[in-house]
Design an enzyme around this catalytic site. Structure first.
Site, PDB file in Angstrom:
ATOM      1  N   HIS A 177      60.303  22.291  73.171  1.00 40.52           N
ATOM      2  CA  HIS A 177      59.116  21.760  72.154  1.00 40.52           C
ATOM      3  C   HIS A 177      57.822  20.899  72.835  1.00 40.52           C
ATOM      4  CE1 HIS A 177      58.163  20.728  67.468  1.00 40.52           C
ATOM      5  NE2 HIS A 177      57.161  20.323  67.910  1.00 40.52           N
TER       6      HIS A 177
ATOM      7  N   ARG B 266      57.928  26.553  64.005  1.00 36.98           N
ATOM      8  CA  ARG B 266      59.757  25.378  63.356  1.00 36.98           C
ATOM      9  C   ARG B 266      60.537  25.941  63.983  1.00 36.98           C
ATOM     10  NH1 ARG B 266      56.453  21.986  64.883  1.00 36.98           N
ATOM     11  NH2 ARG B 266      55.848  19.886  63.720  1.00 36.98           N
TER      12      ARG B 266
END
Ligand code: NDP
Ligand code: OXD
Length: 308
Positions: free
Chosen positions: A271, A223
């Site tokens: 992502h 993350r």
């Protein structure tokens, strides 16, 4: 019983159709078309908007169409007593393994240096180390960390893994804060596959980079909030780190004015390291719902205390 569905990147509706096929008898409503909100007792979500849970007073379970659940644990509208169930691999493991292998080969084949040499039209013949002499450290030994470890190992890289608790892993295993320094010192390439929790926020920081061998390479598909961006930039500019590959960011999409975009030693991906497979995701959600109905603990039940 009705489910409310929202997956932020299901633009073509494939995930929704997979859910409908896996649970043909379930009344799946697509946000914001909620109908009577009091009939909704579960939600199937990825990145729901802030007002998604408003008025869902009979909500009993939330199924996350993701491995990480930080987006739900930090959601301003979700009550803290509602059980969360996440995906477990669901096709992400193989994709993540290839993503990390790509980054590892980029580092081991000296591509950060060779890319700069190309820009300078410099015929810089560099000695390429054997993968066997480039140990890779993986922060996290969960569903994805273990898949990644096997794949890298099959490609000749020695593996170190770090986790909170003891477990059987490929290569050397390090546990907890006490063994983190030894793990870092032995990892020429560092991969972050941790969940985002209070303990792991900002873990990729100056102190951690200092503990790595000189010229180490960092790959972060965990993350964005794991990484302290300024510390990374300093470590790259000082030569402590030779490069980084980043898939996740504190703000996504990565803002146009981020210094990360232009850094010559950083590879950026948006992502996309490992999307879950629609059929496997839907089958897991269906199985978890059956488990809940039967009073069995679903495999992906999140421990809210631990934060993952
Ligand atoms: P898991 O929950 O299966 O594994 C997490 C691992 O991290 C476990 O080994 C756990 O240790 C370890 N861990 C957690 N906290 C700590 C800590 N404080 N200290 C040491 N170890 C710790 O997660 P997954 O493997 O399924 O996924 C990992 C993450 O990858 C997700 O949370 C998500 O953020 C990210 N992800 C990114 C994707 C992308 O496309 N970029 C796609 C999918 C996931 P223990 O085993 O002891 O519990
Ligand atoms: C996940 C992700 O956590 O896609 O599943 O990031």
């Amino acid at each position: 019983m009705a489910a409310l569905y929202f997956c932020s990147d299901d633009n073509n509706g494939n995930m929704l159709r997979a859910m409908q096929q896996a649970m043909p008898n379930l009344d799946i409503r697509v946000w914001p078309n909620t109908g009577n909100k009091l009939e909704i007792d579960c939600a199937i979500v990825w990145m729901p908007p802030d007002d998604f849970f408003d008025g869902l007073d009979n909500l009993a379970h939330v199924y996350s169409v993701s491995a990480g659940v930080d987006h739900l644990l930090l959601h301003p509208g979700l009550r803290h007593d509602i059980p969360l169930i996440r995906l477990f691999d669901a096709g992400m493991g193989d994709k993540m393994a290839n993503y990390v292998l790509y980054g590892a080969l980029h580092a081991q084949r000296c591509m950060p240096e060779l890319t700069l040499a190309q820009q300078a039209r410099n015929w810089q013949r560099t000695a390429i180390p054997d993968p066997a002499s480039v140990p890779i450290g993986i922060l996290g030994a969960g569903a994805l960390g273990q898949k990644v470890a096997s794949h890298l190992s099959l490609n000749g890289f020695p593996i170190n893994q770090w986790s909170r608790s003891a477990k059987q892993t490929i290569g050397s295993h390090f546990i907890g804060d006490e063994q983190l320094p030894a793990f870092l010192a032995a990892s020429q390439i560092l991969v972050c596959l941790l969940p985002l929790t209070a303990n792991t926020t900002g873990i990729l920081n100056e102190k951690l980079f200092t503990g790595l061998p000189d010229g180490a390479y960092v790959i972060n598909p965990g993350r964005g909030q794991h990484l302290v961006v300024d510390d990374l930039l300093k470590a790259l500019d000082s030569g402590k780190l030779k490069g980084a590959m980043l898939d996740v960011f504190e703000t996504e999409p990565l803002p146009e004015d981020s210094p990360l975009w232009h850094h010559e030693r950083i590879v950026i991906t948006p992502h996309i390291a490992a999307a879950s497979t629609t059929t496997e995701s839907a089958e897991q959600v269906a199985q978890s719902m059956k488990d809940v109905v039967n009073g069995t603990e679903p495999r992906g039940l999140v421990d809210r205390q631990r934060g993952y």
